[in-house]
Design an enzyme around this catalytic site. Structure first.
Site, short mmCIF file in Angstrom:
data_model
loop_
_atom_site.label_atom_id
_atom_site.label_comp_id
_atom_site.label_asym_id
_atom_site.label_seq_id
_atom_site.Cartn_x
_atom_site.Cartn_y
_atom_site.Cartn_z
N ASP A 141 0.58 -1.27 0.10
CA ASP A 141 -0.12 0.00 -0.03
C ASP A 141 0.83 1.36 -0.02
OD1 ASP A 141 -1.98 -1.74 0.35
OD2 ASP A 141 -2.93 -0.78 2.13
N HIS B 281 -20.21 -30.80 -12.43
CA HIS B 281 -21.65 -30.46 -12.48
C HIS B 281 -22.18 -31.05 -11.15
CE1 HIS B 281 -25.80 -29.65 -13.58
NE2 HIS B 281 -26.01 -31.00 -13.22
#
Ligand code: NAI
Length: 475
Positions: free
Chosen positions: A322, A454
């Site tokens: 940062d 799935h």
């Protein structure tokens, strides 16, 4: 007698502690200095992310989500809840435990990797023959001499001009994680990542939340379709988000807080709330670092100036996270931390800023990587887009969470994936597939040809990729 190290890392947030561990893995002698203390004055490494950011906010998001589910959605599943109650102390206590576990995890990793940890504030002292002298102030007062220094001091919440946080009534991300009671009315200034996440937490726990956002576009960095869908969903949940609000004054002298502002139509308005979160961005932490003592160059906003390799203007002084340019994201800081440690050891790593994912942990979650459709249009790039709604996904229907969609953007000629945008359940996890494909410079057809289990939410990604070629199978 000063202690000598190959590398001294200043700051034990995700950028710093990861840089320290990687440097140690590469055989260097490493010290990491961090000043953060817990409520008992004990060292609490992990920086903003661990102590007052990513980790505690996710703990609260989880708890508040459970609470809301129990109160509103369990009935759909035939689960009757009687006498639902909230023990805020327990909820906040659990969050604190999660934080402490992470603090201790980092101290354990330091031990395991033989990183010397110093609890205190590190200040640049002087250039010396052997490298850099860094003083540790505080309990572990010490002078350290380092061949290389990595500055990873992070950022702090930006306060409103002349309105310091009292962290009770007018709070940053810190105070917003530990309100002593659920505010009846909560105000938030800034509909960015923090405002939306913490606004969601307290709304789910029962607060009436109003968010005042200065910009006219909601989530300006996100794809417009995603922003539109997210705004619709969040508004429906009860977050009152006011765009184009110009805050004129904040008065916290009375019992609550009064915010006077001009709304988007130019009308004068006043918002009276019990507490106010100010989440209008963050500023780099360079005060008291001794930058001027050694001539470390900062830009006009206080960021440490670095080149593409995170090297500062001083020899063997690096900076990551940062405190330097680029998005203020823990995972970006980590990548830079690893890369700097590897560069110090003579390797040639590369951080690909084009594949840094973004995630906002609201419900629905929001995530993206790469370019938005608007950016591609602006660049004049020829692209194809494919979308698939979670409404048409079997797993999402079974979960009872069908808001949102996946959108894949691919180059019209080469089919290379240029951006993927998700709003919907588990968007934070689903984005990893898109990041992987883009890191390998894969095509939308690659995603479309991969066998996806799935029923999973990930099938929405496959279907969105198929939709790029107008051949979605389930929509
Ligand atoms: P932000 O940059 O995300 O949002 C700040 C918002 O405040 C913007 O929408 C801006 O237009 C607005 N704003 C600025 N001044 C204003 C004013 N005077 N009046 C009204 N609105 C105003 O900053 P935020 O939310 O404070 O977060 C800080 C940093 O922390 C961000 O860079 C973010 O990336 C990081 N973060 C990341 C998270 C994640 O990855 N999930 C979670 C929380 C924070």
């Amino acid at each position: 007698m000063a202690k000598q190290f190959d590398v001294v890392v200043i700051g034990a947030g995700p950028g710093g502690y990861i840089a320290a561990i990687r440097a140690a893995q590469l055989g260097m002698s490493v010290a990491c200095v961090d000043a953060w203390s817990d409520v008992n004055g004990k060292a609490a490494p992990g920086g903003t992310c661990t102590n007052v950011g990513c980790i505690p906010s996710k703990a609260l998001l989880q708890s508040s989500e459970h609470y809301e589910q129990a109160g509103t959605h369990f009935a759909e599943h035939g689960i009757e809840v009687k006498g639902l109650g909230l023990k805020l102390d327990t909820l906040l206590g659990r969050k604190d435990t999660v934080v402490t576990q992470n603090n201790q995890g980092i101290l354990y990793l330091f031990k395991k990797n033989k990183v010397s940890f110093f609890h205190g504030k590190a200040v640049f002292n002087a250039k010396v023959d052997a490298g850099w002298s860094v003083k540790v102030e505080g309990k572990d007062a010490e002078e350290l001499i380092a061949k290389h220094v990595v500055v990873a001091t992070g950022s702090s919440a930006r306060q409103f001009p002349d309105l310091p946080f009292d962290e009770e009534k007018i709070v940053s991300n810190d105070g917003a994680l530990r309100f002593s009671s659920v505010p009846k009315k909560l105000g938030v200034i800034g509909a960015g990542v923090i405002g939306l996440e913490l606004g969601s937490v307290w709304r789910r726990l029962g607060a009436e939340v109003t968010i005042l956002e200065g910009a006219s576009d909601f989530l300006a960095a996100a794809d417009r379709d995603v922003a539109k869908e997210a705004l619709k969903a969040l508004t429906k949940q009860g977050l009152n988000i006011q765009m184009g609000a110009k805050v004129k004054g904040i008065d916290g002298k009375g019992k609550g807080v009064e915010v006077s502002y001009e709304d988007a139509s130019g009308a004068e308005q006043s918002l009276k709330v019990d507490r106010l979160i100010v989440s209008i961005g963050r500023v780099p932490n360079t005060d008291g670092l001794g930058a001027e003592t050694v001539g470390l160059k900062l830009d006009e906003r206080g960021f440490v100036v670095v080149d593409d390799d995170c090297l500062t203007n001083l020899p063997n002084v690096w900076a990551v996270g940062d405190v330097v340019r680029g998005p203020m994201l823990a995972h970006k800081a980590e990548e830079e931390g690893v890369a700097v440690a590897e560069r110090i050891s003579g390797q040639h790593p590369h951080v690909n800023f084009d594949t840094v994912p973004w995630v906002i942990y609201t419900s629905p979650e929001i995530s993206w990587v790469g370019k938005t459709e608007q950016q591609l249009k602006k660049e004049g790039r020829d692209y194809r887009a494919g979308s698939f709604p979670f409404m048409a996904n079997g797993r999402a229907r079974a979960l009872g969470d069908t808001t949102g969609f996946v959108k894949v953007l691919a180059d019209a000629k080469t089919d290379e994936v240029l951006g993927v945008h998700i709003v919907g359940p588990m968007a934070s996890e689903l984005i990893a597939e898109a990041v992987t494909i883009m890191e390998f410079r894969g095509a939308s057809e690659d995603i479309a040809r991969i066998c996806h289990a799935h029923p999973t939410l990930s099938e929405a990604m496959k279907e969105a990729a198929l939709a790029v070629d107008k051949r979605a199978l389930n929509f």
